[in-house]
Design a protein around this motif. Sequence first.
Motif, PDB file in Angstrom:
ATOM      1  N   PHE A   1       0.217 -73.643  69.488  1.00  0.00           N
ATOM      2  CA  PHE A   1      -0.330 -74.031  68.175  1.00  0.00           C
ATOM      3  C   PHE A   1      -0.126 -75.497  67.826  1.00  0.00           C
TER       4      PHE A   1
ATOM      5  N   ALA B   1       9.889 -71.554  65.450  1.00  0.00           N
ATOM      6  CA  ALA B   1       9.142 -72.620  64.768  1.00  0.00           C
ATOM      7  C   ALA B   1       8.796 -72.198  63.344  1.00  0.00           C
TER       8      ALA B   1
ATOM      9  N   LEU C   1       1.593 -72.324  61.520  1.00  0.00           N
ATOM     10  CA  LEU C   1       1.986 -71.490  60.379  1.00  0.00           C
ATOM     11  C   LEU C   1       0.771 -71.239  59.470  1.00  0.00           C
TER      12      LEU C   1
ATOM     13  N   LYS D   1      13.529 -61.348  70.089  1.00  0.00           N
ATOM     14  CA  LYS D   1      14.859 -61.516  70.713  1.00  0.00           C
ATOM     15  C   LYS D   1      15.912 -61.963  69.707  1.00  0.00           C
ATOM     16  N   ASP D   2      15.495 -62.620  68.623  1.00  0.00           N
ATOM     17  CA  ASP D   2      16.487 -63.075  67.638  1.00  0.00           C
ATOM     18  C   ASP D   2      15.974 -62.829  66.217  1.00  0.00           C
TER      19      ASP D   2
ATOM     20  N   CYS E   1       3.024 -63.489  71.435  1.00  0.00           N
ATOM     21  CA  CYS E   1       3.288 -64.315  70.242  1.00  0.00           C
ATOM     22  C   CYS E   1       4.686 -64.907  70.362  1.00  0.00           C
TER      23      CYS E   1
ATOM     24  N   ILE F   1       8.581 -56.912  69.528  1.00  0.00           N
ATOM     25  CA  ILE F   1       9.866 -57.188  70.180  1.00  0.00           C
ATOM     26  C   ILE F   1      10.282 -58.624  69.868  1.00  0.00           C
TER      27      ILE F   1
ATOM     28  N   GLY G   1       5.845 -67.900  70.923  1.00  0.00           N
ATOM     29  CA  GLY G   1       6.142 -69.279  70.524  1.00  0.00           C
ATOM     30  C   GLY G   1       6.613 -70.116  71.703  1.00  0.00           C
ATOM     31  N   SER G   2       7.817 -70.694  71.579  1.00  0.00           N
ATOM     32  CA  SER G   2       8.312 -71.570  72.654  1.00  0.00           C
ATOM     33  C   SER G   2       8.583 -70.795  73.944  1.00  0.00           C
TER      34      SER G   2
ATOM     35  N   VAL H   1      12.052 -59.849  76.160  1.00  0.00           N
ATOM     36  CA  VAL H   1      11.195 -59.395  77.260  1.00  0.00           C
ATOM     37  C   VAL H   1      11.425 -60.318  78.448  1.00  0.00           C
TER      38      VAL H   1
ATOM     39  N   ASP I   1       5.143 -75.686  69.993  1.00  0.00           N
ATOM     40  CA  ASP I   1       4.568 -75.190  71.251  1.00  0.00           C
ATOM     41  C   ASP I   1       3.249 -75.937  71.472  1.00  0.00           C
TER      42      ASP I   1
ATOM     43  N   GLY J   1       3.402 -63.069  65.382  1.00  0.00           N
ATOM     44  CA  GLY J   1       3.610 -61.681  65.785  1.00  0.00           C
ATOM     45  C   GLY J   1       3.537 -60.743  64.593  1.00  0.00           C
TER      46      GLY J   1
ATOM     47  N   ALA K   1       7.831 -63.497  64.821  1.00  0.00           N
ATOM     48  CA  ALA K   1       7.808 -64.485  63.732  1.00  0.00           C
ATOM     49  C   ALA K   1       6.436 -64.445  63.055  1.00  0.00           C
TER      50      ALA K   1
ATOM     51  N   TYR L   1      15.742 -65.460  63.480  1.00  0.00           N
ATOM     52  CA  TYR L   1      14.680 -66.477  63.612  1.00  0.00           C
ATOM     53  C   TYR L   1      15.248 -67.909  63.573  1.00  0.00           C
TER      54      TYR L   1
ATOM     55  N   ALA M   1       7.475 -77.554  58.739  1.00  0.00           N
ATOM     56  CA  ALA M   1       7.277 -78.284  57.482  1.00  0.00           C
ATOM     57  C   ALA M   1       6.369 -77.493  56.545  1.00  0.00           C
ATOM     58  N   ALA M   2       5.848 -76.364  57.025  1.00  0.00           N
ATOM     59  CA  ALA M   2       5.136 -75.383  56.198  1.00  0.00           C
ATOM     60  C   ALA M   2       4.064 -75.995  55.296  1.00  0.00           C
TER      61      ALA M   2
HETATM   62  C1  LIG Z   1       9.297 -79.263  62.872  1.00  0.00           C
HETATM   63  C2  LIG Z   1       8.038 -78.441  62.782  1.00  0.00           C
HETATM   64  C3  LIG Z   1       7.134 -78.678  61.761  1.00  0.00           C
HETATM   65  C4  LIG Z   1       5.970 -77.888  61.667  1.00  0.00           C
HETATM   66  N1  LIG Z   1       5.137 -78.089  60.602  1.00  0.00           N
HETATM   67  C5  LIG Z   1       4.075 -77.268  60.452  1.00  0.00           C
HETATM   68  C6  LIG Z   1       3.244 -77.375  59.307  1.00  0.00           C
HETATM   69  O1  LIG Z   1       3.481 -78.213  58.434  1.00  0.00           O
HETATM   70  N2  LIG Z   1       2.200 -76.526  59.186  1.00  0.00           N
HETATM   71  C7  LIG Z   1       1.921 -75.584  60.128  1.00  0.00           C
HETATM   72  O2  LIG Z   1       0.944 -74.846  59.967  1.00  0.00           O
HETATM   73  N3  LIG Z   1       2.683 -75.457  61.234  1.00  0.00           N
HETATM   74  C8  LIG Z   1       3.746 -76.261  61.407  1.00  0.00           C
HETATM   75  N4  LIG Z   1       4.530 -76.151  62.515  1.00  0.00           N
HETATM   76  C9  LIG Z   1       4.116 -75.246  63.585  1.00  0.00           C
HETATM   77  C10 LIG Z   1       4.401 -73.808  63.229  1.00  0.00           C
HETATM   78  O3  LIG Z   1       5.703 -73.684  62.713  1.00  0.00           O
HETATM   79  C11 LIG Z   1       4.218 -72.948  64.471  1.00  0.00           C
HETATM   80  O4  LIG Z   1       2.969 -73.236  65.094  1.00  0.00           O
HETATM   81  C12 LIG Z   1       4.215 -71.464  64.125  1.00  0.00           C
HETATM   82  O5  LIG Z   1       5.329 -71.160  63.317  1.00  0.00           O
HETATM   83  C13 LIG Z   1       4.230 -70.648  65.399  1.00  0.00           C
HETATM   84  O6  LIG Z   1       4.515 -69.300  65.071  1.00  0.00           O
HETATM   85  P1  LIG Z   1       4.812 -68.279  66.230  1.00  0.00           P
HETATM   86  O7  LIG Z   1       5.077 -66.985  65.587  1.00  0.00           O
HETATM   87  O8  LIG Z   1       3.723 -68.407  67.235  1.00  0.00           O
HETATM   88  O9  LIG Z   1       6.104 -68.884  66.971  1.00  0.00           O
HETATM   89  P2  LIG Z   1       7.640 -68.868  66.551  1.00  0.00           P
HETATM   90  O10 LIG Z   1       7.810 -68.984  65.096  1.00  0.00           O
HETATM   91  O11 LIG Z   1       8.340 -69.878  67.388  1.00  0.00           O
HETATM   92  O12 LIG Z   1       8.113 -67.431  66.974  1.00  0.00           O
HETATM   93  C14 LIG Z   1       8.150 -66.993  68.300  1.00  0.00           C
HETATM   94  C15 LIG Z   1       9.162 -65.870  68.366  1.00  0.00           C
HETATM   95  O13 LIG Z   1       9.152 -65.285  69.661  1.00  0.00           O
HETATM   96  C16 LIG Z   1      10.471 -64.935  69.995  1.00  0.00           C
HETATM   97  N5  LIG Z   1      10.509 -64.836  71.449  1.00  0.00           N
HETATM   98  C17 LIG Z   1      10.267 -65.812  72.354  1.00  0.00           C
HETATM   99  N6  LIG Z   1      10.331 -65.340  73.610  1.00  0.00           N
HETATM  100  C18 LIG Z   1      10.619 -64.020  73.501  1.00  0.00           C
HETATM  101  C19 LIG Z   1      10.816 -62.986  74.462  1.00  0.00           C
HETATM  102  N7  LIG Z   1      10.694 -63.206  75.775  1.00  0.00           N
HETATM  103  N8  LIG Z   1      11.126 -61.735  74.009  1.00  0.00           N
HETATM  104  C20 LIG Z   1      11.228 -61.500  72.669  1.00  0.00           C
HETATM  105  N9  LIG Z   1      11.054 -62.449  71.726  1.00  0.00           N
HETATM  106  C21 LIG Z   1      10.739 -63.690  72.141  1.00  0.00           C
HETATM  107  C22 LIG Z   1      11.311 -66.054  69.421  1.00  0.00           C
HETATM  108  O14 LIG Z   1      12.662 -65.650  69.205  1.00  0.00           O
HETATM  109  C23 LIG Z   1      10.575 -66.368  68.135  1.00  0.00           C
HETATM  110  O15 LIG Z   1      11.114 -65.712  67.005  1.00  0.00           O
HETATM  111  C24 LIG Z   1       5.705 -76.889  62.633  1.00  0.00           C
HETATM  112  C25 LIG Z   1       6.628 -76.656  63.659  1.00  0.00           C
HETATM  113  C26 LIG Z   1       7.789 -77.410  63.734  1.00  0.00           C
HETATM  114  C27 LIG Z   1       8.777 -77.130  64.825  1.00  0.00           C
END
Ligand SMILES: Cc1cc2nc3c(=O)[nH]c(=O)nc-3n(C[C@H](O)[C@H](O)[C@H](O)COP(=O)(O)OP(=O)(O)OC[C@H]3O[C@@H](n4cnc5c(N)ncnc54)[C@H](O)[C@@H]3O)c2cc1C
Length: 400
Positions: A351, A50, A356, A42-43, A214, A40, A216-217, A185, A327, A20, A17, A46, A55-56
């Motif tokens: 984060f 997150a 984001l 998994k979906d 990277c 890598i 996320g959850s 993974v 997360d 990553g 996402a 997306y 809310a971006a």
């Molecule tokens: C409701 C809400 C509102 C938000 N508002 C804001 C905001 O206004 N401004 C801001 O800056 N941030 C905001 N955030 C936070 C922000 O969206 C996240 O901090 C950011 O998107 C995290 O990005 P990421 O790539 O780390 O995680 P994610 O976007 O969660 O991506 C992680 C990816 O890893 C993949 N994955 C997980 N485990 C595995 C595995 N074992 N193998 C392969 N793939 C795997 C998942 O499928 C996922 O696609 C908000 C979040 C939420 C939920």
Amino acid sequence: MIGTVPNSADVVIVGGAAMGSSTAYHLLSDPAFTGRVVVIEKDPTYRLSASALSAASIRQQFSTRVNIAISLYGISFLRNIRDHFTVDGEAPDISLQEGGYLYCATSAGATILEENQKLQAEAGADIVLLDPAGLKECFPWLRVDDLAAGSFGRSGEGWFDGWGLLQAFRRKARALGAQYVTGEVVHLERDGSRISAVRLADGTRIACGALVNCAGSGGAHLADLAGVPIPVAPKRRYVFTFTCRERIANFPMLIDVSGVYVRSEGEGFICGVSPATEADPDWHDDDPASQEVDHSLFEEIIWPALAHRIPAFEAIRPGRAWAGPYDMCLFDHNAIVGPTAVPNFYLCNGFSGHGLQQSPAVGRGLAELVVHGRYRTLDLTDLGYERLLENRPLLERNVI
Ligand SMILES: Cc1cc2nc3c(=O)[nH]c(=O)nc-3n(C[C@H](O)[C@H](O)[C@H](O)COP(=O)(O)OP(=O)(O)OC[C@H]3O[C@@H](n4cnc5c(N)ncnc54)[C@H](O)[C@@H]3O)c2cc1C
């Protein structure tokens, strides 16, 4: 599956996402890096990421220097997105709107607001303090009789198309040679203290030079597999939409004293609030029940707070709502980024609701660490894992 699955890569990134894909993009944009990058995911829809559910929004109003510096870089990156992401003559549009954040404070919170504004202004952020009269003048629709102050971002803060940013990172990373593999993974192989390979749920093995978390959850679980436990838990957060009969021009991202946030979105508004700690359930990717929206939060907490602060919001029409995973770093509400005791394993996790906007600076920083062994532009050491080992929280007072 996109392309043939490689059996090795110099850098394997788990999670494709925003973080990553930003890391992959920054690695492959560095002329000093000549290796192969595999991401890598998994979906690839997306659906539960997150990055797709956020809310971006982007703000400079943090209480720590490192977060302010990260967002100052973030806004310049978003403003110049065309320079970074044009592929085959096509430039992305992330619809950046610099509508500003307005933090409201009662007399109890005014001193903290003033301290934060001083720090933010010193760091170069365009944040001003307003007294109640100034607030009323700028935002005539705002109830100010119980407010002592507000801080407003005149520029450099606002919102954008988060899905568009994720796709722009991903598209450019792929154009530069990143290979995206669909898979989960589930296991890490070791060679001494290093991680030598990842195993996917379907049994595929991919050897790695470096591994970047990277996920996320899924990040805490992956860190456990690497033997580097992190205090990060995916928390459920909801975004509610509504429209209002009365038109309100120039509506910023408003952070009320109740903790409720609201900003304009197209013809309507989006809003949310963090639940009380004792009623803050975890999110699980594989449990649909944990992803359901708690509508009572809107009815009982958000709407009353909004109607109090903005009397025009007494007459609104609620719209759709969704849940997404925060997360959350339970240690200090800040991200955990950088190297670990496992020499080729890097963290990019926790984060806590502001990832984001941090994806441009953090992806760049991680790429620098992997390629050059140190931060070369913005020093992100304050977000490092060492602070956990040394029990040195980097407390962020402005958590939404
Ligand atoms: C409701 C809400 C509102 C938000 N508002 C804001 C905001 O206004 N401004 C801001 O800056 N941030 C905001 N955030 C936070 C922000 O969206 C996240 O901090 C950011 O998107 C995290 O990005 P990421 O790539 O780390 O995680 P994610 O976007 O969660 O991506 C992680 C990816 O890893 C993949 N994955 C997980 N485990 C595995 C595995 N074992 N193998 C392969 N793939 C795997 C998942 O499928 C996922 O696609 C908000 C979040 C939420 C939920």
